[in-house]
Design an enzyme around this catalytic site. Sequence first.
Site, PDB file in Angstrom:
ATOM      1  N   ASP A  65       0.838  -1.185   0.000  1.00 23.48           N
ATOM      2  CA  ASP A  65       0.000   0.000   0.000  1.00 23.48           C
ATOM      3  C   ASP A  65       0.879   1.243   0.000  1.00 23.48           C
ATOM      4  O   ASP A  65       1.726   1.421   0.887  1.00 23.48           O
ATOM      5  CB  ASP A  65      -0.915  -0.006   1.239  1.00 23.48           C
ATOM      6  CG  ASP A  65      -1.820   1.206   1.281  1.00 23.48           C
ATOM      7  OD1 ASP A  65      -2.744   1.293   0.460  1.00 23.48           O
ATOM      8  OD2 ASP A  65      -1.579   2.089   2.126  1.00 23.48           O
ATOM      9  N   THR A  98      -3.449   4.851  -3.987  1.00 26.11           N
ATOM     10  CA  THR A  98      -2.361   5.625  -3.368  1.00 26.11           C
ATOM     11  C   THR A  98      -1.056   5.464  -4.143  1.00 26.11           C
ATOM     12  O   THR A  98      -0.284   6.414  -4.269  1.00 26.11           O
ATOM     13  CB  THR A  98      -2.160   5.193  -1.912  1.00 26.11           C
ATOM     14  OG1 THR A  98      -1.961   3.771  -1.857  1.00 26.11           O
ATOM     15  CG2 THR A  98      -3.378   5.539  -1.073  1.00 26.11           C
ATOM     16  N   THR A  99      -0.795   4.268  -4.648  1.00 25.39           N
ATOM     17  CA  THR A  99       0.416   4.070  -5.440  1.00 25.39           C
ATOM     18  C   THR A  99       0.295   4.754  -6.797  1.00 25.39           C
ATOM     19  O   THR A  99       1.237   5.382  -7.283  1.00 25.39           O
ATOM     20  CB  THR A  99       0.691   2.567  -5.625  1.00 25.39           C
ATOM     21  OG1 THR A  99       0.791   1.942  -4.338  1.00 25.39           O
ATOM     22  CG2 THR A  99       1.972   2.337  -6.391  1.00 25.39           C
ATOM     23  N   ASP A 409      -9.303  -0.548   2.474  1.00 29.11           N
ATOM     24  CA  ASP A 409      -9.413  -0.053   1.102  1.00 29.11           C
ATOM     25  C   ASP A 409     -10.713  -0.533   0.457  1.00 29.11           C
ATOM     26  O   ASP A 409     -11.406   0.230  -0.210  1.00 29.11           O
ATOM     27  CB  ASP A 409      -8.216  -0.528   0.273  1.00 29.11           C
ATOM     28  CG  ASP A 409      -6.932   0.193   0.660  1.00 29.11           C
ATOM     29  OD1 ASP A 409      -6.983   1.060   1.551  1.00 29.11           O
ATOM     30  OD2 ASP A 409      -5.880  -0.122   0.078  1.00 29.11           O
TER      31      ASP A 409
END
Length: 565
Positions: A65, A98-99, A409
């Site tokens: 994450d 997020t990445t 998530d």
Amino acid sequence: MAQVSGYPPIIILKDDVDASQGIGQIISNINACEQVVDVLRSTLGPRGMDKLIQGGDGKVTISNDGATILRVLQIVHPAARLLADIAKSQDEEVGDGTTSVVLLAGELLRQAKSFLEDGVHPRVIMSAYRKAYQLIAERLRRIAVDVAPQLSVLMSSERASEADTEAARSILRRCAGTALNSKLIAQYREFFAAIAVDAVLALDADLDLDLIGVKKVNGGSVSDSSLVPGVGFKKTFSYAGFEQQPKKIHRPKILLLNLELELKSEKENAEVRVQSAAAYQQIVDAEWNIIYEKLEKIVATGARVVLSRLAIGDLATQYFADREIFCAGRVPDADLQRVARAVGARVQTTVHDMRIEDALGTCEWFEERQVGAERFNFFTGCKEAKSATILLRGGSEQFLDETERSLHDAIMIVRRTLKYPQLVAGGGAVEMELSKYLREHSRRIQGKAQLLIAAYAKALETIPRTLCENAGFDTTDLMNKLRAKHATSEENQWVGANLETGEPHDCWENYIWEPALIRSNAFAAATEAACTILSVDETLKTETGERDAGAGLVPGHGTGGRHRA
């Protein structure tokens, strides 16, 4: 220090202030950001790798994450820290992507670096990037698939047919499954996607995630994880007498407190002077009378379950046990607040002058039962506010921590899908479609903006390209096939990379779905982060103790070495 021709230099800053400025400083900041991107690049997608990070306290974190990795790494470079901030905001706003947002911001900066070296002013680049974002945001709104009619049956008070309800749940499960597809628990994605959907749908219309509790219990199989329709928390420390308390109560009255129910010893160096043994006995009796008065008032309310944020001592525990009342002290504040909202009680700070109708709450069942090696207290059948508790099982602490992050998530994705029911296809399909759209638009304009908007279009391809790289396929060949598919027909707008075969396929038909809000928020955050970094042409360091602030990454508390930008 400034100097005017013919005059002595003027001292403006202290001697220990380090100042760097100009285009070279912007490029230096971009290089630092590229190091952060390189750390996260291999974690993207279903075939992405995990990172193992050991902090200075010895704690080990295993995760892919982006927000978690950047938080644990403790980035110290002031410009690169912006990437950690946008990953954090993406996680808090939509829960996933997020990445992707960090990779996209880094690629936008990498594309801008060559223009800076060729003498293009940063403001020109920023203006073109913002224009490109406006174009893709409008295009994204047009191509997003609206599933509001299908999902409306879940939020409506009217009773819907079983087929319509199952179809709506299926949409949510597929969105959650897409989010879980790149996680450590990908092989259990259908199982956890169903848990995430059921947990969110167990809430009221406001979908307050504070009413979903996640509890981790070591031991057992991952498939032993379960969803409890109510509030549950781990049994607190108990004094002698708790064995005699009831362990299952039907429709109990529940009292929540924020006061201690135990005899307290005097503070250190406390002194009480008495003239006789009778006076000393009066002091002792007063202490006992105070606590007994509190206990009598609690019993008089008719409560069968008493919870307190502070300690409940052995005297009170035995007192309640003799009267068939369950009690628990030192209940965590988050759990106490969830119980209060679920059962309709108010936390009391005193037992005097309580309004019984406001103070007490109730539920259908209170029960204490064994889960693995732990005892848990459960409140089910709550009427005031619906809530849910997820019990996670697993063999190691690191695995449970990553499972909790992954489930968070998925829950966020389900919640956002219900609130903003517009979907797009994943697998790099939406990025390829928007990249094609920007390239076509750039050919119709003149000047530097044409090249810069085309550079933005190329930066969008970093998502599908990285997905292919992490899966081990021939990136050049697969990217050419994807470009050809999108260029030939509008019907191929959802064609993305099949990471099983290494060939293009229709991601929408294969149920690789995600909320359009994820992509929209990621594009906005990445664009603003890139523009912010491009706008900074001078860095001032005012403390000599921070001369190593040019360092890129510091895992944990300085362990694992240091990379310089």
